[in-house]
Write a protein that holds these residues in place. Sequence first.
Motif, PDB file in Angstrom:
ATOM      1  N   LEU A  17     -44.244  17.077   0.767  1.00  0.00           N
ATOM      2  CA  LEU A  17     -42.854  17.000   0.350  1.00  0.00           C
ATOM      3  C   LEU A  17     -41.992  16.424   1.549  1.00  0.00           C
ATOM      4  N   GLN A  47     -48.223  14.689  -3.028  1.00  0.00           N
ATOM      5  CA  GLN A  47     -48.482  15.879  -2.536  1.00  0.00           C
ATOM      6  C   GLN A  47     -49.829  16.175  -3.110  1.00  0.00           C
ATOM      7  N   ALA A 103     -38.756  20.030   3.710  1.00  0.00           N
ATOM      8  CA  ALA A 103     -39.279  20.055   2.365  1.00  0.00           C
ATOM      9  C   ALA A 103     -38.449  20.759   1.489  1.00  0.00           C
ATOM     10  N   SER A 162     -45.810  21.513   1.634  1.00  0.00           N
ATOM     11  CA  SER A 162     -44.428  21.249   2.448  1.00  0.00           C
ATOM     12  C   SER A 162     -44.541  20.246   3.123  1.00  0.00           C
TER      13      SER A 162
END
Length: 389
Positions: free
Chosen positions: A312, A214, A326, A309
Motif C-alpha cells: 500500500l 496489494q 500505508a 502495508s
Amino acid sequence: MTFEFVCHATPSMRSVWGPGALGQIAVELDRVRAESVVLVCGRSMSADDATMSSVREALGTRLAGVFSAAREHSPVTSVEEAARVIEDASADAVIALGGGSAIVTARAASILVAEAVPVRELATTRGADGRLVSPRLAAPKLPQFILATTPTTAYAKAGAAVRDTETGERLALFDPKARASVVIFDERLAETAPSALVVSASLNALSMSVDGVQSARSDPLAEAYFAQAIREIVTTLPCIVAGDEGDTGSSRVRLMIAALMAGHASDFVGTGISQPLSHAIGPVSTTSNGNVEALLLPHVARFNMDVTSGQLAKVGGVVSRERVSAHDVPGLLEAFLADIDAPTTLREIGIEKADFPTIIAHAHDDWSLTRVPKPIDADGLRALLEEAW
C-alpha cells in the motif's frame, strides 16, 4: 532479495495506436487470412453513422454481418443472439467495436459458437469440495479483434462473464483461446465515447491496479504494469473530468493503454475484494462497475492494511508522487475520488442494506474472490459493505 517461483508467460497480443490506427485492421485481418467477419457493437455505436461508415470502409468486403445489440453486463440472451449472427455469417473472425460490453459479448458468443452447448455447461462452477472449477473448453475459437472506444481491462482477458437476468447469476466462461489477437486504439474512435463512460471504465482499471499491487503474489513485471497504469490514470483522468483541452483522443488512448496494462498484470497476480463485490453490486446499482469498484477501494485498503502495508505504501508513492505511509493511502484514494466527483458511498448509487445478503452471496461465488491477499468471509463482507454504505 529472494523471489518466490514465478512463471510469467505473457499472452500473444498485438496492440496498435497512433495516426491511422483504424486502417491497420485490414493488415491484421490479412495476417490471419480472415475474409468473413462479424462486427459486434452496442446500439449507441451502431447509431453513430460517421463512425460506422469509417469502420465499414476499413473492413471493406470482409464485413459479413453486424450484431448491434451488445448490452451492459452481457446478458445471456444478448450473447446468444450474437452467436446466431456469427453462425449465420459463417464468420472466420469476430471484431468488437466499443468497450467492455461489446468485447465480452463478442468473446462469449464466439465461445458458444465453437462449443455448441448451452452456456451453463461452459461456466465455472463450485465443486463438492468448495473449489471453483472451470471446464476445459477444447474447441478452436475464432480470432478476436478489438476496435476500442473506452478504457477497459477486458482487452487483455481470456474470460467472459455473462449475466443470467432471470436468476441474477454471473456466469464466468474461461478460455485462453478466446483472448483477443489484436487491439487497436484509434483516436477518432476514442473520441466517440461519452466522458462519463471513459471515467467509470478508467476507475475500473485504477481499482484493478491498486488491488493488484496489494497481491500476496510477488511479480515485479506485473507490479511495474500496475504502477504505470495508476500513474497514467491519476494524471490523465482529471483532465477528462474537467472537460478542458486535455480531453482529447490522445489522452483517452493513454487511458486505454493504462487499462490494457492493468488487465494484463491482473492475470498474473489476481485482484482484490473490490472486484467481486462490484460484480455483485453493479447490476443492482444506479451506476457502473467502475464507479462501484473505486468507491470500495479505500475500505478494502483499510481491511487489508495489516497484511499489505508495504504494498500500500507503494501505491501511495505512485498516487502522491512522494513517500507516504500505508495508513495515508485510504485517505489519498478518497481525496482523488472526491476531486473527480466520483460517488463515495453505496447509498449514493441506490444500494439498500436489504440488498446486502444477495450481494454477499453472489460475491462469495465469484472466482476473483479466490485470489485476494487477505481472505474474507460473509461476516467480513457485510462489515465492509456497512462501512462503505
